[in-house]
Design an enzyme around this catalytic site. Structure first.
Site, PDB file in Angstrom:
ATOM      1  N   LYS A  54       0.909  -1.136   0.062  1.00 39.06           N
ATOM      2  CA  LYS A  54      -0.151  -0.163  -0.287  1.00 39.06           C
ATOM      3  C   LYS A  54       0.863   1.522  -0.006  1.00 39.06           C
ATOM      4  O   LYS A  54       0.536   2.314  -0.666  1.00 39.06           O
ATOM      5  CB  LYS A  54      -0.902  -0.174   1.207  1.00 39.06           C
ATOM      6  CG  LYS A  54      -2.001  -0.967   1.065  1.00 39.06           C
ATOM      7  CD  LYS A  54      -2.779  -1.298   2.268  1.00 39.06           C
ATOM      8  CE  LYS A  54      -3.841  -2.653   1.985  1.00 39.06           C
ATOM      9  NZ  LYS A  54      -4.313  -3.203   3.108  1.00 39.06           N
ATOM     10  N   GLN A  98      -5.135  -1.706   9.475  1.00 37.28           N
ATOM     11  CA  GLN A  98      -4.981  -3.097   9.011  1.00 37.28           C
ATOM     12  C   GLN A  98      -5.311  -4.309   9.770  1.00 37.28           C
ATOM     13  O   GLN A  98      -4.990  -4.113  11.126  1.00 37.28           O
ATOM     14  CB  GLN A  98      -3.336  -3.267   8.625  1.00 37.28           C
ATOM     15  CG  GLN A  98      -3.100  -4.659   7.972  1.00 37.28           C
ATOM     16  CD  GLN A  98      -3.815  -4.479   6.362  1.00 37.28           C
ATOM     17  OE1 GLN A  98      -3.462  -3.732   5.889  1.00 37.28           O
ATOM     18  NE2 GLN A  98      -4.122  -5.618   6.040  1.00 37.28           N
ATOM     19  N   ASP A 121     -11.352   1.999   3.430  1.00 37.88           N
ATOM     20  CA  ASP A 121     -11.443   0.551   3.011  1.00 37.88           C
ATOM     21  C   ASP A 121     -12.920   0.301   2.763  1.00 37.88           C
ATOM     22  O   ASP A 121     -13.262  -0.641   2.113  1.00 37.88           O
ATOM     23  CB  ASP A 121     -11.100  -0.082   4.255  1.00 37.88           C
ATOM     24  CG  ASP A 121      -9.843  -0.755   4.378  1.00 37.88           C
ATOM     25  OD1 ASP A 121      -9.351  -1.053   3.225  1.00 37.88           O
ATOM     26  OD2 ASP A 121      -9.352  -1.004   5.418  1.00 37.88           O
TER      27      ASP A 121
END
Ligand code: NAP
Length: 290
Positions: A54, A98, A121
Site C-alpha cells: 500500500k 490493517q 477501506d
C-alpha cells in the site's frame, strides 16, 4: 478450450496510473496531495507485506502515506484515541486500520470509530449501508475491484445469474450488494449452505471469497461462466493458490482470474482511488456551495 485470463495486474496498473494523473492535476490546482494514514498494530508478517504494498502504491500515485505502528499490547481505548486524532487531522483524507487486530481489540468498534468520509477501506456500516441503498460513497476495495474487472471484460450484469461464495463483512456481503446494484440476480453462499455445488453450477458470474484452497472444483463451473477467485491461500510449498481449482475451472470458464495476479492488485488500486475520491470530497466540502 481454455478460459481467457483476467489480468488484474494490468487493470490495477491502469487505475493507479489514472489516480497518479488525477493527483498531479489536483496538486497543480494548488491543493495538497491526498493523505492516507495506515495503522498496523503489532507485527503480523502478512499484514506487514500488505502495508508495504500500500505504501509503494501511495508513493507511485503521489499520495502522502503516514504509517503508525503501535505495539500489539496497545489498549482498545488507546487505539480509539489514535483514530480520533486521525479523524481530526486535516491533512489525512483516509484512515486504514490493517486487520487482523489482536484478540483484545474489537475490530468492529475500531472501524465504527473511523469517520465514514475517511473510511477508505469502505468497511464502515455507513458506507456498507449506502451501498445497500444503491447510494455508494466509499466502496469496499476488494468488491469494488472485482466490479472494475468485470466491467473491463464487458460484463453486462443485467439479469445475469451471479453467485458469491463467502459472506464476510469485508468481501462476500458487499460483493453481493455490488452485483445486486449492477442488476444481477444474486445468491450468496456461506458455511451453512447445503450442496454448494448446486449453487455454483447456476452461476454465470461466480465470485469465490472463502479462504479454502480448492473449495470449488472446476467440474462445478457452468460452461462459459466468468470466474473471479478472491481467495489467497499460502500452500505448504510456499506458492499462492485461490479457492477455485484453477486448472479444471480454466477448461470450462470463458473468463477466469489467476491467483496471484487477479483480484489482489485491484484491492490496492481501489484503495488509491478511494483515497483520492475522499480527498476531493473533503475539498469540495471545504469550498462550500458555489
Ligand atoms: P473470512 O472473513 O474468513 O470469511 C470467509 C467466508 O467464507 C465467511 O463468510 C464464511 O461463512 C464463508 N465460508 C466458510 N466456509 C465455507 C464453505 N465451506 N462454503 C461456503 N462459504 C464458506 O475471509 P475474507 O476476509 O472474506 O477472505 C476470504 C478469502 O479472500 C481469503 O482467502 C482472503 O485471504 C482473501 N482475500 C483476498 C483479497 C484480495 O485482495 N484478493 C482481499 C480480501 C480477502 P460464514 O460467514 O458463515 O462464517
Amino acid at each position: 478450450m481454455s478460459a481467457q485470463l483476467i489480468d488484474g495486474k494490468a487493470a490495477a496498473a491502469r487505475i493507479t496510473q489514472s489516480v497518479k494523473q488525477l493527483v498531479e492535476q489536483r496538486v497543480s490546482r494548488g491543493r495538497r496531495p491526498p493523505g492516507l494514514a495506515v495503522v498496523l498494530v503489532g507485527h503480523d508478517p502478512a499484514s506487514e507485506v500488505y502495508v508495504r504494498h500500500k505504501r509503494i502504491a501511495c508513493d507511485y500515485c503521489g499520495i502522502v502515506s503516514k504509517a503508525h505502528y503501535p505495539n500489539a499490547d496497545i489498549s482498545e481505548l488507546q487505539l480509539l484515541t489514535m483514530i480520533d486524532e486521525l479523524n481530526a487531522d486535516d491533512e489525512i483524507d483516509g484512515i486504514l486500520v490493517q486487520t487482523p487486530l489482536p484478540a483484545h481489540i474489537n475490530a468492529e468498534t475500531i472501524i465504527e470509530r473511523i469517520r465514514p468520509d475517511k473510511d477508505v477501506d469502505g468497511f464502515h456500516p455507513y458506507n456498507i449501508g449506502r451501498l445497500a441503498l444503491r447510494l455508494p460513497t466509499l466502496r469496499s476495495c476488494t468488491p469494488y475491484g472485482v466490479m472494475e474487472l468485470l466491467a473491463g471484460i464487458g460484463e453486462t450484469f443485467h439479469g445475469r445469474e451471479a453467485v458469491v461464495v463467502g459472506a464476510s463483512n469485508h468481501v462476500g456481503r458487499p460483493m453481493g450488494l455490488e452485483l445486486l446494484r449492477a442488476g444481477c440476480t444474486v445468491t450468496t453462499c456461506h458455511r451453512f449452505t447445503v450442496n454448494l455445488q448446486q449453487w455454483v453450477q447456476r452461476a454465470e458470474i461466480l465470485v469465490v471469497a472463502v479462504g479454502k484452497p480448492g473449495l470449488v472444483s472446476g467440474e462445478w463451473v457452468r460452461p462459459g461462466a466468468t470466474v473471479i477467485d478472491v481467495g489467497i491461500n499460502r500452500m505448504a510449498d510456499g506458492r499462492l493458490a485461490g479457492d477455485v481449482d484453477f486448472h479444471s475451472a480454466n477448461e470450462r470458464a470463458a473468463w477466469i482470474t489467476p491467483v496471484p495476479g487477479g483480484v489482489g492488485p485491484m484491492t490496492v488500486a481501489m484503495l488509491m482511488k478511494n483515497t483520492f475520491d475522499a480527498a476531493e470530497a473533503r475539498s469540495r466540502l471545504a469550498d462550500g456551495p458555489r
